[in-house]
Design a protein around this motif. Sequence first.
Motif, PDB file in Angstrom:
ATOM      1  N   LEU A   1      -2.492  -2.390   1.609  1.00  0.00           N
ATOM      2  CA  LEU A   1      -2.276  -1.716   2.885  1.00  0.00           C
ATOM      3  C   LEU A   1      -3.590  -1.053   3.270  1.00  0.00           C
ATOM      4  O   LEU A   1      -4.093  -0.196   2.538  1.00  0.00           O
ATOM      5  N   GLY A   2      -4.142  -1.475   4.385  1.00  0.00           N
ATOM      6  CA  GLY A   2      -5.407  -0.914   4.842  1.00  0.00           C
ATOM      7  C   GLY A   2      -5.557  -1.097   6.338  1.00  0.00           C
ATOM      8  O   GLY A   2      -4.702  -1.695   6.997  1.00  0.00           O
TER       9      GLY A   2
ATOM     10  N   ILE B   1      -0.199  -1.662  -3.860  1.00  0.00           N
ATOM     11  CA  ILE B   1       1.034  -1.396  -4.603  1.00  0.00           C
ATOM     12  C   ILE B   1       1.461  -2.664  -5.336  1.00  0.00           C
ATOM     13  O   ILE B   1       1.260  -3.774  -4.861  1.00  0.00           O
ATOM     14  N   ALA B   2       2.020  -2.462  -6.511  1.00  0.00           N
ATOM     15  CA  ALA B   2       2.517  -3.573  -7.319  1.00  0.00           C
ATOM     16  C   ALA B   2       3.833  -3.157  -7.952  1.00  0.00           C
ATOM     17  O   ALA B   2       3.959  -2.028  -8.430  1.00  0.00           O
TER      18      ALA B   2
ATOM     19  N   LEU C   1      -2.493  -0.368  10.615  1.00  0.00           N
ATOM     20  CA  LEU C   1      -2.238  -0.609   9.204  1.00  0.00           C
ATOM     21  C   LEU C   1      -1.782  -2.048   9.035  1.00  0.00           C
ATOM     22  O   LEU C   1      -0.846  -2.485   9.694  1.00  0.00           O
ATOM     23  N   THR C   2      -2.464  -2.784   8.181  1.00  0.00           N
ATOM     24  CA  THR C   2      -2.054  -4.149   7.888  1.00  0.00           C
ATOM     25  C   THR C   2      -1.537  -4.211   6.451  1.00  0.00           C
ATOM     26  O   THR C   2      -1.961  -3.442   5.597  1.00  0.00           O
TER      27      THR C   2
ATOM     28  N   TRP D   1       9.293   1.683   1.113  1.00  0.00           N
ATOM     29  CA  TRP D   1       8.043   2.437   1.124  1.00  0.00           C
ATOM     30  C   TRP D   1       7.072   1.851   2.144  1.00  0.00           C
ATOM     31  O   TRP D   1       6.446   2.580   2.906  1.00  0.00           O
ATOM     32  N   ILE D   2       6.956   0.518   2.165  1.00  0.00           N
ATOM     33  CA  ILE D   2       6.061  -0.134   3.132  1.00  0.00           C
ATOM     34  C   ILE D   2       6.533   0.153   4.555  1.00  0.00           C
ATOM     35  O   ILE D   2       5.733   0.471   5.433  1.00  0.00           O
ATOM     36  N   ALA D   3       7.837   0.067   4.800  1.00  0.00           N
ATOM     37  CA  ALA D   3       8.375   0.344   6.139  1.00  0.00           C
ATOM     38  C   ALA D   3       8.049   1.775   6.577  1.00  0.00           C
ATOM     39  O   ALA D   3       7.667   2.002   7.729  1.00  0.00           O
ATOM     40  N   GLN D   4       8.180   2.732   5.659  1.00  0.00           N
ATOM     41  CA  GLN D   4       7.859   4.126   5.990  1.00  0.00           C
ATOM     42  C   GLN D   4       6.376   4.296   6.300  1.00  0.00           C
ATOM     43  O   GLN D   4       6.002   5.018   7.226  1.00  0.00           O
ATOM     44  N   ARG D   5       5.506   3.644   5.528  1.00  0.00           N
ATOM     45  CA  ARG D   5       4.055   3.733   5.776  1.00  0.00           C
ATOM     46  C   ARG D   5       3.694   3.129   7.132  1.00  0.00           C
ATOM     47  O   ARG D   5       2.872   3.666   7.854  1.00  0.00           O
TER      48      ARG D   5
END
Length: 126
Positions: A87-88, A99-100, A38-39, A23-27
């Motif tokens: 993520l911001g 996310i958690a 996006l960090t 999910w993080i990779a897609q974002r």
Amino acid sequence: MLKIIYTETGLHLELLAVDRDDWIAQRLQLATSIGERLTVSRARATVLLPDPICQVAADLHKAGTSTVTVHCCDRDYVEIGLVGDWLGAHVYSDEGIFIATLPHRVESCLLQLWQAAREQLVAYEL
């Protein structure tokens, strides 16, 4: 995975049935493709819930995860603390996504508590 979206008008919780890393990779890929910064950083987030939920929240903490803390802050609210990823636009953004990854039972319980708190708030606003 529990996703909390922080905006200037409040927050929104939802459950995602996806792998955290995917999910993080897609974002990140989406942000890069549209030229947005996006960090991603390890962080803590909190959610305030009305105090009548305090006992349920305490039971949630006992359910067994070290990444969830529960503090009864005052007579009106309880604070649920979570460890996860922020993520911001930058680390100190006041808008973004948290996310958690928690046990599914804990994620479901948090979502139900938040929904109950929202319904209670709407009832008070009427």
